[in-house]
Scaffold this motif. Structure first.
Motif, PDB file in Angstrom:
ATOM      1  N   LEU A   1       0.552  16.654  -8.206  1.00 34.73           N
ATOM      2  CA  LEU A   1       0.650  16.665  -9.667  1.00 34.73           C
ATOM      3  C   LEU A   1       1.552  15.531 -10.134  1.00 34.73           C
ATOM      4  O   LEU A   1       2.609  15.279  -9.554  1.00 34.73           O
ATOM      5  N   TYR A   2       1.124  14.880 -11.212  1.00 30.63           N
ATOM      6  CA  TYR A   2       1.932  13.855 -11.866  1.00 30.63           C
ATOM      7  C   TYR A   2       2.058  14.236 -13.336  1.00 30.63           C
ATOM      8  O   TYR A   2       1.052  14.448 -14.005  1.00 30.63           O
ATOM      9  N   SER A   3       3.288  14.336 -13.813  1.00 33.07           N
ATOM     10  CA  SER A   3       3.539  14.779 -15.185  1.00 33.07           C
ATOM     11  C   SER A   3       3.923  13.603 -16.071  1.00 33.07           C
ATOM     12  O   SER A   3       4.722  12.746 -15.675  1.00 33.07           O
ATOM     13  N   TYR A   4       3.324  13.553 -17.270  1.00 33.14           N
ATOM     14  CA  TYR A   4       3.599  12.487 -18.236  1.00 33.14           C
ATOM     15  C   TYR A   4       3.913  13.128 -19.589  1.00 33.14           C
ATOM     16  O   TYR A   4       3.112  13.913 -20.104  1.00 33.14           O
ATOM     17  N   ASP A   5       5.055  12.805 -20.153  1.00 32.61           N
ATOM     18  CA  ASP A   5       5.384  13.282 -21.499  1.00 32.61           C
ATOM     19  C   ASP A   5       4.580  12.492 -22.525  1.00 32.61           C
ATOM     20  O   ASP A   5       4.459  11.265 -22.424  1.00 32.61           O
ATOM     21  N   GLY A   6       4.041  13.202 -23.518  1.00 30.30           N
ATOM     22  CA  GLY A   6       3.265  12.528 -24.555  1.00 30.30           C
ATOM     23  C   GLY A   6       1.798  12.923 -24.501  1.00 30.30           C
ATOM     24  O   GLY A   6       1.373  13.726 -23.658  1.00 30.30           O
ATOM     25  N   ASN A   7       1.003  12.340 -25.399  1.00 31.88           N
ATOM     26  CA  ASN A   7      -0.414  12.666 -25.466  1.00 31.88           C
ATOM     27  C   ASN A   7      -1.234  11.763 -24.551  1.00 31.88           C
ATOM     28  O   ASN A   7      -0.682  11.043 -23.708  1.00 31.88           O
ATOM     29  N   TYR A   8      -2.552  11.771 -24.720  1.00 26.97           N
ATOM     30  CA  TYR A   8      -3.418  11.037 -23.799  1.00 26.97           C
ATOM     31  C   TYR A   8      -3.196   9.530 -23.873  1.00 26.97           C
ATOM     32  O   TYR A   8      -3.205   8.851 -22.837  1.00 26.97           O
ATOM     33  N   SER A   9      -3.009   8.994 -25.077  1.00 20.88           N
ATOM     34  CA  SER A   9      -2.803   7.549 -25.226  1.00 20.88           C
ATOM     35  C   SER A   9      -1.563   7.089 -24.469  1.00 20.88           C
ATOM     36  O   SER A   9      -1.574   6.061 -23.786  1.00 20.88           O
ATOM     37  N   LEU A  10      -0.483   7.873 -24.569  1.00 19.27           N
ATOM     38  CA  LEU A  10       0.737   7.536 -23.837  1.00 19.27           C
ATOM     39  C   LEU A  10       0.523   7.669 -22.334  1.00 19.27           C
ATOM     40  O   LEU A  10       1.052   6.884 -21.547  1.00 19.27           O
ATOM     41  N   PHE A  11      -0.265   8.685 -21.955  1.00 15.09           N
ATOM     42  CA  PHE A  11      -0.580   8.855 -20.535  1.00 15.09           C
ATOM     43  C   PHE A  11      -1.270   7.608 -19.985  1.00 15.09           C
ATOM     44  O   PHE A  11      -0.952   7.136 -18.890  1.00 15.09           O
ATOM     45  N   VAL A  12      -2.254   7.077 -20.735  1.00 15.88           N
ATOM     46  CA  VAL A  12      -2.994   5.904 -20.264  1.00 15.88           C
ATOM     47  C   VAL A  12      -2.036   4.741 -20.016  1.00 15.88           C
ATOM     48  O   VAL A  12      -2.126   4.048 -18.991  1.00 15.88           O
ATOM     49  N   GLU A  13      -1.087   4.531 -20.944  1.00 12.58           N
ATOM     50  CA  GLU A  13      -0.106   3.453 -20.774  1.00 12.58           C
ATOM     51  C   GLU A  13       0.748   3.675 -19.527  1.00 12.58           C
ATOM     52  O   GLU A  13       0.951   2.755 -18.719  1.00 12.58           O
ATOM     53  N   LYS A  14       1.247   4.910 -19.371  1.00 14.45           N
ATOM     54  CA  LYS A  14       2.127   5.199 -18.237  1.00 14.45           C
ATOM     55  C   LYS A  14       1.354   5.206 -16.916  1.00 14.45           C
ATOM     56  O   LYS A  14       1.900   4.854 -15.865  1.00 14.45           O
ATOM     57  N   LYS A  15       0.091   5.612 -16.979  1.00  7.25           N
ATOM     58  CA  LYS A  15      -0.752   5.608 -15.781  1.00  7.25           C
ATOM     59  C   LYS A  15      -0.958   4.173 -15.283  1.00  7.25           C
ATOM     60  O   LYS A  15      -0.922   3.902 -14.081  1.00  7.25           O
TER      61      LYS A  15
END
Length: 633
Positions: A231-245
């Motif tokens: 599991l990888y956890s990202y704070d924020g919504n999908y758009s922020l996830f894409v950036e952090k991914k």
């Protein structure tokens, strides 16, 4: 504060490891979206959290008296129960109480008066818990989800309708954690928008699987990615996830390059003939072996498939005055259109209005009642339907694809093998020899999609392609469409997908009428919204009023000008009043008469707020149009 914690959870099915020593904490304010490739264990994770599946290792810690409500991907139902009866078949104390009350009431109605005392106790208990409004709330939610006949039996409903009934049951239940597995499947755009607003207002934690990227953007405040049993956890919504991914992938690729460089150095040392004569040399050889095993030789799945489809002549498909009805329902009326080679068309409309009927007419699966559907001689239709029933569960994945084609020709003159195409569509080599029957529902949908593309069609029809497909597969499909040399038509409620691929929208208006709009989904929605400003309809508090002249200079009336200046403050006051009413309801929770008054006042305030929000939207669009008009002068 965590309301639920997973600690060092592992779960396997046979040799397939789904979860490997994962940990996760869920807070009461979390709205979590889970994403990952189909078959990686997302639904299994939800079932473990809900207490339906057991784990191989690890523990789950829940807060005391925690209440969880779970919507599965394929909900169970009683075929003889009515819609409203099915709503109350949950296992929460409220649902059990309401079912018992209905059961006792039926016995008394047929003359068995021995249950009078129990009925009175149940009525008092329902009074204490304020459950009389539960049925009304259920009907409201069902209506918003486009289920309006509450007396129909569940057995006669479609699969999508049954899913929405189960969703309504989960939404009205009082829970600390709401778990939703693909809640937006089989829902139209209006229902999805309503669900977004409902979940945003809802108090309590939500964790869900959905592949609707706009939905994830607008609802979630945290993204959990399930990848390689981790599991990888990202704070924020999908758009922020894409950036952090992207950042995470870049770091991993940099580490991979370092490993590769180190591996080459160590390999050169090994080739020079190093012998394991000392402990130090033995240790270095062991490090070399470990490094070799840890190298990530699997490349990221990138789409670069410019497939050479079957040759398409000048004439594609022409529809002329097409009509189609089923009994007394008109699906298509006098529709004409010439399909062009580069068309990218999205088809919109409520469920059951006839969108799939149009696709079936084009695919020659149905014949029109009148009019003509004329197909060019070179047309080869690839139809991705909602059903995958034709998949043979006893076949192996690779054999199934090879039966369609061993190789697929590419535009650059090369060929790509069935095995390589499977890899591109996220079926690694070990999964290619699995039986189709052992695949997850989403993996079967992905295989069905690949089988359509392997036939090298030159016209592509996609009926609800985003249902049950993971985001990675949708991205691959979108990239494939970019390179596809032929027209594409898609029935979909996925707004992101329609924005990504479409250049025209076919919109069903009811009674078989279809209107054509240029642009993608967002363009279509803007045109619909602007119609109110540009003279088609002008909403007013006192009713509807038509403009006399479409080209007439736009301006605020005196009343609208004052309203526009004050409406933000009015909305703020109403929102504050709602918060105050909710606080008072908590204070007076045991006083039945007072709580009734507060609930009525709250309902009236919510209605007034909704009206003001609609006026706010109208006035702001009008203000923008007035400003645009001024700038053009």
């Amino acid at each position: 504060m965590h309301i639920l914690s997973l600690e060092n959870i592992s779960k396997s099915y046979g040799e397939k490891i789904l979860l490997n020593n994962i940990s996760l904490g869920i807070d009461e304010s979390d709205k979590i979206g889970i994403i990952g490739i189909n078959g990686t264990g997302k639904s299994t994770l939800l079932k473990i959290i809900a207490g339906i599946e057991t784990t191989d290792a690890g523990q789950i810690i829940r807060k005391n008296q925690m209440r969880i409500e779970y919507l599965s991907q394929d909900p169970e139902f009683d075929p003889k129960a009515t819609v409203i009866e099915q709503i109350f078949k949950g296992n929460s104390p409220e649902m059990i109480l309401m079912r018992r009350y209905e059961s006792i009431l039926e016995k008394i109605e047929v003359g068995d008066m021995s249950y009078n005392d129990e009925l009175l106790k149940l009525q008092n208990k329902i009074d204490e818990l304020h459950l009389w409004e539960l049925e009304s709330a259920a009907k409201t939610v069902l209506t918003k989800l486009d289920i309006k006949d509450f007396g129909r039996q569940m057995g006669v409903l479609s699969g999508g309708q049954r899913k929405r009934v189960a969703l309504a049951s989960a939404l009205i239940a009082n829970s600390d954690l709401l778990i939703l597995d693909e809640p937006t499947n089989h829902m139209d755009s209006d229902s999805i928008t309503w669900l977004e607003e409902y979940l945003n207002r809802r108090k309590g934690a939500v964790i869900m699987i959905t592949h609707d990227r706009y939905f994830l953007d607008r609802v979630t405040n945290r993204i959990i990615e399930l990848d390689g049993a981790k599991l990888y956890s990202y704070d924020g919504n999908y758009s922020l996830f894409v950036e952090k991914k992207i950042e995470r992938d870049a770091i991993e690729e940099a580490l991979e390059r370092k490993k590769q460089n180190l591996y080459r150095t160590e390999l050169a040392w090994i080739k020079r003939g190093a012998r394991a004569r000392s402990t130090k040399q033995k240790a270095r050889i062991q490090r070399f072996d470990s490094l070799k095993e840890s190298l990530n030789t699997a490349k990221k799945d990138e789409m670069d498939i410019s497939v050479l489809g079957s040759r398409l002549g000048k004439k594609v498909i022409e529809l002329e005055q097409v009509c189609k009805s089923f009994e007394d329902i008109t699906c298509i009326k006098n529709f004409s259109y010439i399909l062009l080679r580069d068309d990218r068309i999205g088809i919109l409309g409520p469920n059951g209005i006839g969108k799939s009927t149009l696709m079936n007419l084009i695919a020659n699966r149905l014949q029109p009642d009148s009019g003509t559907v004329d197909r060019g001689e070179t047309v080869k239709v690839g139809y991705f339907s909602q059903e995958t029933f034709h998949l043979d569960n006893q076949m192996r994945v690779l054999d199934f694809v090879r039966e369609i084609a061993e190789y697929l020709p590419l535009a650059n003159g090369q060929r790509i093998s069935a095995s390589k195409m499977l890899e591109r569509f996220l079926f690694p080599s070990n999964l290619q020899y699995s039986l189709i029957g052992k695949l997850s529902g989403g993996e079967k949908r992905r295989l069905h999609l690949l089988s359509v593309l392997m036939e090298a069609p030159n016209v592509l029809l996609l009926d609800e392609p985003t249902n049950d497909l993971d985001i990675a597969t949708l991205t691959i499909l979108e990239d494939f469409i970019d390179y596809f040399n032929g027209p594409v038509m898609a029935v979909s409620h996925d707004r992101y997908f329609l924005d990504r691929i479409c250049e025209k929208i076919f919109s069903y208006k009811g009674n078989g009428d279809i209107e054509i709009y240029p642009g993608n989904y967002t363009d279509y929605m803007e045109r619909i919204a602007n119609q109110a400003i540009e003279g088609v309809i002008k909403p007013e508090q006192t009713g509807k009023q038509n403009y006399k002249n479409k080209d007439e200079k736009l301006k605020f009336s005196y009343k609208e000008k004052i309203e526009f200046e004050e409406i933000d403050d009015v909305i703020e006051v109403l929102e504050q009043k709602l918060l105050q009413l909710e606080e008072e309801m908590e204070i007076h929770a045991t006083q039945y008469t007072k709580i009734q008054e507060l609930m009525e006042e709250k309902a009236a305030t919510e209605k007034m707020l909704e009206e003001k929000m609609e006026r706010w939207s109208y006035l702001n669009v009008l203000a923008e149009k007035i400003e645009e008009q001024k700038n053009k002068q």
